[in-house]
Write an enzyme that holds these catalytic residues in place. Structure first.
Site, PDB file in Angstrom:
ATOM      1  N   THR A  39      46.559  -2.926   1.787  1.00 45.60           N
ATOM      2  CA  THR A  39      45.594  -2.227   0.924  1.00 45.60           C
ATOM      3  C   THR A  39      45.679  -0.722   1.135  1.00 45.60           C
ATOM      4  O   THR A  39      45.831  -0.263   2.264  1.00 45.60           O
ATOM      5  CB  THR A  39      44.142  -2.728   1.132  1.00 45.60           C
ATOM      6  OG1 THR A  39      43.271  -1.937   0.332  1.00 45.60           O
ATOM      7  CG2 THR A  39      43.690  -2.692   2.583  1.00 45.60           C
ATOM      8  N   HIS A  47      36.522  -8.737  -5.412  1.00 49.70           N
ATOM      9  CA  HIS A  47      36.724  -8.219  -6.768  1.00 49.70           C
ATOM     10  C   HIS A  47      36.866  -9.336  -7.799  1.00 49.70           C
ATOM     11  O   HIS A  47      37.329  -9.086  -8.913  1.00 49.70           O
ATOM     12  CB  HIS A  47      37.944  -7.290  -6.805  1.00 49.70           C
ATOM     13  CG  HIS A  47      37.719  -6.016  -6.039  1.00 49.70           C
ATOM     14  ND1 HIS A  47      38.735  -5.174  -5.658  1.00 49.70           N
ATOM     15  CD2 HIS A  47      36.577  -5.446  -5.575  1.00 49.70           C
ATOM     16  CE1 HIS A  47      38.230  -4.131  -4.995  1.00 49.70           C
ATOM     17  NE2 HIS A  47      36.926  -4.281  -4.930  1.00 49.70           N
ATOM     18  N   ASN A  62      41.950  -9.124  -3.764  1.00 53.26           N
ATOM     19  CA  ASN A  62      42.860  -9.653  -4.784  1.00 53.26           C
ATOM     20  C   ASN A  62      42.148 -10.654  -5.686  1.00 53.26           C
ATOM     21  O   ASN A  62      41.193 -11.313  -5.282  1.00 53.26           O
ATOM     22  CB  ASN A  62      44.076 -10.290  -4.109  1.00 53.26           C
ATOM     23  CG  ASN A  62      44.869  -9.265  -3.330  1.00 53.26           C
ATOM     24  OD1 ASN A  62      44.666  -8.062  -3.526  1.00 53.26           O
ATOM     25  ND2 ASN A  62      45.739  -9.707  -2.448  1.00 53.26           N
TER      26      ASN A  62
HETATM   27  P1  OAD Z   1      46.770  -0.684  -4.114  1.00 49.77           P
HETATM   28  O1  OAD Z   1      47.751  -0.862  -5.205  1.00 49.77           O
HETATM   29  O2  OAD Z   1      45.834   0.469  -4.207  1.00 49.77           O
HETATM   30  O3  OAD Z   1      47.511  -0.556  -2.719  1.00 49.77           O
HETATM   31  C1  OAD Z   1      48.479  -1.482  -2.322  1.00 49.77           C
HETATM   32  C2  OAD Z   1      48.881  -1.182  -0.892  1.00 49.77           C
HETATM   33  O4  OAD Z   1      49.828  -2.158  -0.507  1.00 49.77           O
HETATM   34  C3  OAD Z   1      49.508   0.198  -0.683  1.00 49.77           C
HETATM   35  O5  OAD Z   1      48.900   0.826   0.432  1.00 49.77           O
HETATM   36  C4  OAD Z   1      50.971  -0.133  -0.393  1.00 49.77           C
HETATM   37  O6  OAD Z   1      51.561   0.768   0.533  1.00 49.77           O
HETATM   38  C5  OAD Z   1      50.858  -1.510   0.207  1.00 49.77           C
HETATM   39  N1  OAD Z   1      52.048  -2.353   0.045  1.00 49.77           N
HETATM   40  C6  OAD Z   1      53.006  -2.287  -0.905  1.00 49.77           C
HETATM   41  N2  OAD Z   1      53.913  -3.264  -0.734  1.00 49.77           N
HETATM   42  C7  OAD Z   1      53.516  -3.968   0.355  1.00 49.77           C
HETATM   43  C8  OAD Z   1      54.017  -5.118   1.034  1.00 49.77           C
HETATM   44  N3  OAD Z   1      55.109  -5.758   0.604  1.00 49.77           N
HETATM   45  N4  OAD Z   1      53.339  -5.557   2.131  1.00 49.77           N
HETATM   46  C9  OAD Z   1      52.218  -4.933   2.543  1.00 49.77           C
HETATM   47  N5  OAD Z   1      51.695  -3.854   1.939  1.00 49.77           N
HETATM   48  C10 OAD Z   1      52.325  -3.378   0.856  1.00 49.77           C
HETATM   49  O7  OAD Z   1      45.985  -2.074  -3.978  1.00 49.77           O
HETATM   50  P2  OAD Z   1      44.551  -2.365  -3.323  1.00 49.77           P
HETATM   51  O8  OAD Z   1      44.343  -1.580  -2.094  1.00 49.77           O
HETATM   52  O9  OAD Z   1      44.433  -3.839  -3.257  1.00 49.77           O
HETATM   53  O10 OAD Z   1      40.396  -3.292  -8.034  1.00 49.77           O
HETATM   54  O11 OAD Z   1      43.614  -1.809  -4.473  1.00 49.77           O
HETATM   55  C11 OAD Z   1      42.226  -1.932  -4.355  1.00 49.77           C
HETATM   56  C12 OAD Z   1      41.627  -2.206  -5.719  1.00 49.77           C
HETATM   57  O12 OAD Z   1      42.060  -1.208  -6.655  1.00 49.77           O
HETATM   58  C13 OAD Z   1      42.084  -3.508  -6.347  1.00 49.77           C
HETATM   59  O13 OAD Z   1      41.374  -4.634  -5.885  1.00 49.77           O
HETATM   60  C14 OAD Z   1      41.820  -3.264  -7.797  1.00 49.77           C
HETATM   61  C15 OAD Z   1      42.327  -1.844  -7.926  1.00 49.77           C
HETATM   62  O14 OAD Z   1      41.777  -1.070  -8.944  1.00 49.77           O
HETATM   63  C16 OAD Z   1      39.871  -4.232  -8.856  1.00 49.77           C
HETATM   64  O15 OAD Z   1      40.535  -5.088  -9.400  1.00 49.77           O
HETATM   65  C17 OAD Z   1      38.404  -4.115  -9.015  1.00 49.77           C
END
Ligand code: OAD
Length: 256
Positions: free
Chosen positions: A196, A127, A110
């Site tokens: 994530t 990131h 994040n």
């Molecule tokens: P994503 O948007 O890809 O995934 C978010 C995850 O959080 C999903 O698996 C959801 O199921 C889960 N989720 C949703 N609501 C939730 C809650 N209330 N509690 C827990 N989990 C929940 O986000 P990231 O995995 O962080 O890159 O994405 C990785 C990277 O992709 C980010 O850092 C960003 C993006 O492009 C950069 O900024 C370089």
């Protein structure tokens, strides 16, 4: 993992938090959702409405810095005014309250500073940080008011274009942050993977490094991910629903 109770998971985690243990949180956008910050993927995700190549890639910044910054200025007010939620506070409390022989760290994807604002001291930002900036010409680190005074904002010293300190699509991760994260994951006793999607490399490989090295890996996510089938425990719930009661039970066991 069928019918697992928080009690069972907490017991197994507490058993691993002995003298000299390392406990690592690995977090993504889901952990900040309850703070009002949208995730990237999923029905209401940022990348559902926008093309990442147009607004968050190294190419986009070079080719069309105005469009790049106008997009960032839709996010910056949300990030700057968000407040940490109970899941962020769990990691800060853990670091504060476990015995000093236990190492606690958060590796986050994040860019919102919410772990630090909740009080976590050891935070590895894979990131970057969307609220810090660098002049691409002279390297100065100016502040950029929200909204920016012009698009793109320019350096007062040299008129160069300013960029946010985030890792853009097609850029490499900060090598020191990545190697610290890899080191932590390869010697973690417990890895808590929270919120994530596990789709963005190289961050997505970190939990497998921990699994391979023998860590107990627990995933908290309301939706299954590519990692779910490999972890020791998968808790299908939101971060704020699962993490505080899990930590409460872990702490009870550590203190008993
Ligand atoms: P994503 O948007 O890809 O995934 C978010 C995850 O959080 C999903 O698996 C959801 O199921 C889960 N989720 C949703 N609501 C939730 C809650 N209330 N509690 C827990 N989990 C929940 O986000 P990231 O995995 O962080 O890159 O994405 C990785 C990277 O992709 C980010 O850092 C960003 C993006 O492009 C950069 O900024 C370089």
């Amino acid at each position: 993992m069928a019918n697992v109770t928080l009690e069972e998971v907490a017991t197994t985690i507490a058993e691993r938090i002995g003298y000299g243990a390392t406990v690592v949180g690995f977090t993504g956008a889901g952990v900040s959702k309850a703070s009002g910050i949208p995730t990237f993927r999923g029905a209401e995700g940022i990348w559902e409405r926008r093309n990442v190549e147009d607004v968050a890639s190294a190419d986009a910044l070079r080719r069309n810095p105005e469009q790049f910054w106008r997009f960032h200025d839709t996010l910056r007010p949300v990030l700057a005014t968000a407040i940490p939620n109970s899941a962020h506070f769990v990691f800060a409390e853990m670091e504060e309250r476990v015995s000093e022989d236990v190492e606690v760290a958060v590796v986050t994807q994040n860019i919102d500073r919410l772990h630090q604002r909740a009080g976590s001291r050891r935070v590895i930002e894979l990131h970057g940080d969307a609220l810090a900036y660098t002049c691409m010409k002279c390297g100065d680190k100016p502040d950029v008011p929200i909204p920016a005074p012009m698009y793109p904002p320019r350096c007062e010293l040299c008129d160069g274009v300013i960029r946010p300190d985030v890792v853009l699509f097609r850029e490499v991760l900060p090598p020191e942050a990545l190697s610290e994260a890899q080191d932590l994951c390869s010697r973690a006793d417990v890895l808590l993977v929270v919120g994530t999607s596990g789709l963005v490399e190289p961050a997505a490989s970190l939990p497998y490094l921990a699994l391979h090295a023998g860590a107990l890996v627990v995933e908290i996510n309301p939706t299954p991910t590519p990692l779910t089938g490999y972890v020791h425990y998968s808790i299908q719930a939101t971060a704020t629903a699962a993490l505080p009661p899990l930590w409460e039970r872990i702490e009870e066991k550590l203190n008993s």
